[in-house]
Motif scaffolding. Sequence first.
Motif, PDB file in Angstrom:
ATOM      1  N   ALA A  55       1.977  -0.897  15.038  1.00 28.68           N
ATOM      2  CA  ALA A  55       2.414  -1.873  14.048  1.00 28.68           C
ATOM      3  C   ALA A  55       1.407  -1.931  12.904  1.00 28.68           C
ATOM      4  CB  ALA A  55       2.549  -3.250  14.688  1.00 28.68           C
ATOM      5  N   LEU A  56       1.908  -1.904  11.683  1.00 27.15           N
ATOM      6  CA  LEU A  56       1.087  -2.052  10.492  1.00 27.15           C
ATOM      7  C   LEU A  56       1.532  -3.313   9.766  1.00 27.15           C
ATOM      8  CD1 LEU A  56      -1.000  -0.991   8.401  1.00 27.15           C
ATOM      9  CD2 LEU A  56       0.919   0.241   7.315  1.00 27.15           C
ATOM     10  N   VAL A  57       0.631  -4.272   9.638  1.00 28.20           N
ATOM     11  CA  VAL A  57       0.930  -5.536   8.969  1.00 28.20           C
ATOM     12  C   VAL A  57       0.551  -5.430   7.492  1.00 28.20           C
ATOM     13  CG1 VAL A  57       0.274  -7.969   8.809  1.00 28.20           C
ATOM     14  CG2 VAL A  57       0.726  -6.944  11.048  1.00 28.20           C
ATOM     15  N   VAL A  58       1.531  -5.671   6.619  1.00 30.46           N
ATOM     16  CA  VAL A  58       1.294  -5.627   5.174  1.00 30.46           C
ATOM     17  C   VAL A  58       1.898  -6.891   4.560  1.00 30.46           C
ATOM     18  CG1 VAL A  58       1.532  -4.336   3.036  1.00 30.46           C
ATOM     19  CG2 VAL A  58       1.458  -3.109   5.224  1.00 30.46           C
ATOM     20  N   PRO A  59       1.116  -7.955   4.390  1.00 33.06           N
ATOM     21  CA  PRO A  59       1.654  -9.166   3.751  1.00 33.06           C
ATOM     22  C   PRO A  59       2.219  -8.824   2.375  1.00 33.06           C
ATOM     23  CG  PRO A  59      -0.481  -9.611   4.738  1.00 33.06           C
ATOM     24  CD  PRO A  59      -0.295  -8.122   4.785  1.00 33.06           C
ATOM     25  N   THR A  60       3.474  -9.211   2.160  1.00 30.28           N
ATOM     26  CA  THR A  60       4.179  -8.793   0.947  1.00 30.28           C
ATOM     27  C   THR A  60       5.138  -9.878   0.485  1.00 30.28           C
ATOM     28  OG1 THR A  60       4.152  -6.495   1.757  1.00 30.28           O
ATOM     29  CG2 THR A  60       5.637  -6.998  -0.072  1.00 30.28           C
ATOM     30  N   ASP A  61       5.111 -10.172  -0.801  1.00 29.81           N
ATOM     31  CA  ASP A  61       6.106 -11.019  -1.428  1.00 29.81           C
ATOM     32  C   ASP A  61       7.143 -10.101  -2.053  1.00 29.81           C
ATOM     33  OD1 ASP A  61       7.653 -12.701  -2.985  1.00 29.81           O
ATOM     34  OD2 ASP A  61       5.960 -13.811  -3.828  1.00 29.81           O
ATOM     35  N   VAL A  62       8.346 -10.050  -1.475  1.00 32.67           N
ATOM     36  CA  VAL A  62       9.337  -9.080  -1.936  1.00 32.67           C
ATOM     37  C   VAL A  62       9.855  -9.382  -3.340  1.00 32.67           C
ATOM     38  CG1 VAL A  62      10.092  -8.424   0.374  1.00 32.67           C
ATOM     39  CG2 VAL A  62      11.246 -10.325  -0.813  1.00 32.67           C
ATOM     40  N   THR A  63       9.549 -10.568  -3.858  1.00 36.34           N
ATOM     41  CA  THR A  63       9.993 -10.895  -5.214  1.00 36.34           C
ATOM     42  C   THR A  63       9.074 -10.301  -6.280  1.00 36.34           C
ATOM     43  OG1 THR A  63       8.776 -12.989  -5.414  1.00 36.34           O
ATOM     44  CG2 THR A  63      10.926 -13.061  -4.318  1.00 36.34           C
ATOM     45  N   VAL A  64       7.970  -9.684  -5.853  1.00 34.51           N
ATOM     46  CA  VAL A  64       7.005  -9.086  -6.778  1.00 34.51           C
ATOM     47  C   VAL A  64       7.110  -7.565  -6.682  1.00 34.51           C
ATOM     48  CG1 VAL A  64       4.571  -8.916  -7.418  1.00 34.51           C
ATOM     49  CG2 VAL A  64       5.478 -11.068  -6.497  1.00 34.51           C
ATOM     50  N   PRO A  65       7.666  -6.895  -7.685  1.00 31.79           N
ATOM     51  CA  PRO A  65       7.888  -5.448  -7.591  1.00 31.79           C
ATOM     52  C   PRO A  65       6.634  -4.642  -7.256  1.00 31.79           C
ATOM     53  CG  PRO A  65       9.074  -6.337  -9.470  1.00 31.79           C
ATOM     54  CD  PRO A  65       8.223  -7.451  -8.942  1.00 31.79           C
ATOM     55  N   ALA A  66       5.502  -4.971  -7.869  1.00 38.09           N
ATOM     56  CA  ALA A  66       4.280  -4.212  -7.610  1.00 38.09           C
ATOM     57  C   ALA A  66       3.834  -4.355  -6.162  1.00 38.09           C
ATOM     58  CB  ALA A  66       3.166  -4.674  -8.555  1.00 38.09           C
ATOM     59  N   CYS A 110      18.507 -16.717  -5.243  1.00 38.75           N
ATOM     60  CA  CYS A 110      18.801 -15.436  -5.894  1.00 38.75           C
ATOM     61  C   CYS A 110      17.571 -14.537  -5.956  1.00 38.75           C
ATOM     62  CB  CYS A 110      19.337 -15.676  -7.297  1.00 38.75           C
ATOM     63  SG  CYS A 110      21.017 -16.334  -7.353  1.00 38.75           S
ATOM     64  N   THR A 111      16.424 -15.138  -6.238  1.00 42.10           N
ATOM     65  CA  THR A 111      15.204 -14.343  -6.368  1.00 42.10           C
ATOM     66  C   THR A 111      14.810 -13.697  -5.049  1.00 42.10           C
ATOM     67  OG1 THR A 111      14.400 -15.735  -8.171  1.00 42.10           O
ATOM     68  CG2 THR A 111      12.768 -14.408  -7.022  1.00 42.10           C
ATOM     69  N   ILE A 112      14.901 -14.445  -3.953  1.00 43.89           N
ATOM     70  CA  ILE A 112      14.511 -13.898  -2.651  1.00 43.89           C
ATOM     71  C   ILE A 112      15.593 -12.981  -2.087  1.00 43.89           C
ATOM     72  CG2 ILE A 112      13.974 -14.475  -0.253  1.00 43.89           C
ATOM     73  CD1 ILE A 112      12.656 -17.053  -1.324  1.00 43.89           C
TER      74      ILE A 112
END
Length: 251
Positions: A55-66, A110-112
């Motif tokens: 398992a690789l944990v990568v905290p990510t906000d999917v609303t941020v393209p970068a 809509c954003t999420i």
Amino acid sequence: MTQASSAPATIVITGAGSGIGRATARLLLQKGWNVVLAGRTEATLQETAEGNPRALVVPTDVTVPAAVDELFTQAAQHFGTVDVLFNNAGIFGPAVAIDELSPADWDQVCTINLTGAMNAARSAFKLFKAQGGGRIINNGSISAQVPRVNSVAYSVTKHAIAGLTKSLELDGRAYRIRATQLDIGNTASDLLDDFGATQGALQPNGQRAVEPTFPLIEAAEAVAYIASVPLGTSINQFTITAGGMPYIGRG
């Protein structure tokens, strides 16, 4: 899947900190997959991972393209390739009629649900195009087919997932990129509490009814099946619901 059968396959799961995302991640780890866990909260992702070395944990906000681009960069660097995206992150939003829905709540859903799904699909598509194929599984919900009462924001975004999935399948045809819309109804998860299904969900006739549910693991098994199908086969749409729940005609 794009890798040789002797090598573990790799899947990126958004919204992996709870619900269907967590159940799917744990199931695929048990099945020997490499699993990249994405979500906003690192602590819940670590809980999902349970210390599994695959398992690789990568905290990510999917609303941020970068941030989403970085998610796929890390996944490919760590495991060598990515075979599948389970595009799962989403929220229900407030259970209200359209005249009671605030612009801020509309924008958040809509954003999420839509922009976040678009961001993840775009990053996956770019990677899959470069490596010669891959599979995208979009979590649509049966609200992509028939709305639930007082769910306008959720239903609109999930209907849009149908268009996203078909566009991905069409545009990805030349690159062995396959896309599936997975429509799930009434798993026993926290999402049901958002609209009261376990306590008495509002029905089209104005009454409330406790609706049947089915275990998260069975939804996870559906994801695992779709993820494991070779790229020579397309699964355009897959619907799984709790037996006897209001769906056809919505009660």
